[in-house]
Design an enzyme around this catalytic site. Structure first.
Site, short mmCIF file in Angstrom:
data_model
loop_
_atom_site.label_atom_id
_atom_site.label_comp_id
_atom_site.label_asym_id
_atom_site.label_seq_id
_atom_site.Cartn_x
_atom_site.Cartn_y
_atom_site.Cartn_z
N CYS A 44 0.84 -1.11 -0.04
CA CYS A 44 -0.11 0.12 -0.04
C CYS A 44 0.85 1.05 0.04
CB CYS A 44 -0.90 -0.05 1.32
SG CYS A 44 -1.98 1.57 1.50
N TRP A 77 -7.76 -6.67 5.61
CA TRP A 77 -6.27 -7.24 5.57
C TRP A 77 -6.15 -8.09 6.49
CZ3 TRP A 77 -3.12 -5.16 1.90
CH2 TRP A 77 -3.24 -4.03 1.16
N THR A 111 -8.58 0.49 6.70
CA THR A 111 -7.31 0.76 5.91
C THR A 111 -5.95 0.56 6.49
OG1 THR A 111 -7.57 2.91 6.42
CG2 THR A 111 -8.84 2.23 4.57
N VAL A 112 -5.06 0.51 5.88
CA VAL A 112 -3.85 0.56 6.50
C VAL A 112 -3.07 1.97 5.93
CG1 VAL A 112 -3.05 -1.70 6.70
CG2 VAL A 112 -2.75 -0.76 4.71
N TYR A 175 -5.63 6.44 -8.84
CA TYR A 175 -6.60 5.66 -8.72
C TYR A 175 -7.91 6.36 -9.37
CZ TYR A 175 -4.19 3.27 -4.88
OH TYR A 175 -3.33 2.62 -4.08
#
Length: 344
Positions: A44, A77, A111-112, A175
């Site tokens: 990421c 994740w 998210t990370v 993105y």
């Protein structure tokens, strides 16, 4: 899992958990070495920022890191890289569990990077732009000797201005092109991306770094997109006017950073490619992961030192990557079998 909505442009969900970990603990979470765990994926780009800043500042002992695998499903994740598929400190299989520990009704992105409070097992924050700034400004008591000033007060206005444009048109721009649901949305994002890259090339023609004569937060934020460009964004996201390797100034600039300790030694090209090409099944339904490009090209001479500048200012480079945190051999050209990452 679908990332593209037909007929619509991509809009990122930016509803982050904005609780901050600060020196004075004003949000209830004071800086304490060993109390928190930084959860990342090397795939990421947003998490990669935190990995780089943590390493440059020497916060490895103060803020231990958990590395999730490169592939996730619609739930979360996972810690499939760890024995038994569980993070050895948090004891969880999925990052989702730490979000639900904070809020059982949590309905936003899992998210990370995410910073987890180990005693409670709860996510404190996933506000990735603020996380790296707070590592620079709030964790100073635990910085290594010689840590660089990545967000110096006299340059913050310039850094913030550059970061805003880079986020809008480049970091998130790739993105917006890749997840566009219409030709018009795609072409709009494509044009803005390459117009911004052209301006950045002009800015970097006579300057080694984006702001001032040392590495700053601005360079970290641009680098994590550039290092993924040819491997992912050029083909997978259709950002194909030019490869990074066909944009001479940006290519030299990116290689300069890659060969700087703390940058390239955090990059796992295998994880990067597996994440994008396996997770985005609506873009790449075959699940085929490209074999190239040859990452050894990142080690070619860049010539950027002739522009002057001092990478770490009055500070020093970080030391070797700590045991257990090195990218596996074969995933990065800096890492040789049986050795630590080479120091550039």
């Amino acid at each position: 899992m679908s990332y593209v909505t037909s007929g619509r442009e991509f809009s990122r969900d930016e509803r982050y958990l904005t609780t901050r970990i600060t020196a004075d603990g004003r949000d209830g979470f004071p800086v304490e070495p060993g109390r928190y765990r930084l959860v990342v994926s090397r795939a990421c780009p947003w998490a990669n920022r935190a990995i780089i800043v943590r390493r440059l500042l020497g916060l490895e002992e103060a803020l231990p890191m958990a590395v999730a695998g490169p592939v996730h499903d619609e739930r979360s994740w996972t810690f499939d890289l760890d024995p038994g598929g569980r993070d050895p400190v948090l004891g969880i299989e999925r990052l989702q569990e730490a979000y639900f520990a904070r809020d059982p009704g949590y309905d936003r992105g899992i998210t990370v990077p995410a910073v987890v409070d180990v005693p409670t097992g709860q996510v404190v924050t996933n506000d990735f732009p603020q996380i790296t700034l707070d590592l620079s400004l709030e964790w100073t008591a635990h910085h290594r000797p010689g840590a660089p000033a990545l967000y110096p007060s006299e340059l913050r206005a310039q850094i913030d201005s550059v970061n805003e444009a880079v986020y809008r048109d480049v970091n998130n721009g790739v993105y917006r092109a890749g997840f566009a649901g219409s030709q018009e949305a795609y072409e709009r994002a494509y044009r803005r991306l390459f117009e911004r890259l052209d301006r950045l090339s002009e800015r970097l023609t006579g300057s080694r770094y984006l702001v001032g004569d040392t590495i700053t937060e601005a360079d970290v934020r641009l680098f994590t997109t550039l290092v993924r460009f040819d491997a992912v964004y050029h083909g997978h996201f259709k950002c194909n006017r030019h490869k990074l390797s066909e944009m001479p100034v940006l290519w030299d600039y990116a290689r300069d950073l890659f060969q700087t300790p703390g940058f390239g030694d955090t990059i796992d090209f295998d994880h990067i490619k597996r994440h994008y090409y396996l997770v985005h099944t609506d873009i790449n339904p075959t699940g085929i992961v490209p074999a190239g490009p040859d990452a050894r090209s990142w080690l070619a001479p860049h010539g950027r030192a002739a522009l002057g500048g001092r990478p770490f200012g009055d500070g020093t480079p970080p030391g070797p990557v700590p045991p257990g945190e090195a990218v596996p051999p074969g995933h990065n050209p800096l890492v040789r079998e049986g050795s630590s990452p080479l120091m550039g």
